[in-house]
Design a protein around this motif. Structure first.
Motif: not given
Length: 124
Positions: A18-41
């Motif tokens: 997530k990119l914010y207007s003040d220039g900060s960048v926030v990385r998702g939590d472990d649950a958001s990264f699990s979408s990279l491993l989801r079973p649907e192609p």
């Protein structure tokens, strides 16, 4: 004296980044990264990529992964792979596929950096 306004969300890349207007960048939590491993192609085979040599003398190059459409606001993600400074490169098959999937999911230009590895190149 004016109050500082709160930063607002500019871009949300599937909850991963997530990119914010003040220039900060926030990385998702472990649950958001699990979408990279989801079973649907994820259809990533259409993602184009090319290798660009930055310094031939030291073997420094990057692999660029291009989204199907780009604009002046296309996000760029710099990816420095893991491996403890001794393993892997952007050409490593699993890392290559991950970058292709990120492009397909995020629509971002991915720059995967190949850096010099130990023990051939001493750390630091």
């Amino acid at each position: 004296m004016s109050e500082k306004s709160e930063a607002h969300l500019l871009e949300d890349f599937g909850g991963l980044i997530k990119l914010y207007s003040d220039g900060s960048v926030v990385r998702g939590d472990d649950a958001s990264f699990s979408s990279l491993l989801r079973p649907e192609p994820v259809n990533y085979k259409h993602v184009e990529y090319k290798d660009v040599v930055l310094d031939e003398d030291v073997g420094l190059w990057v692999r660029l992964y291009l989204p199907p459409e780009t604009t002046s606001k296309t996000p760029i993600v710099m990816y420095y792979h893991g491996g403890g400074f001794i393993l892997f490169s952007p050409a490593t098959p699993i890392l290559h596929r991950v970058c292709q999937m990120w492009v397909a999911m995020l629509g971002a230009l991915i720059v995967s950096v190949n850096y010099r590895l130990a023990s051939k190149h001493r750390l630091p």
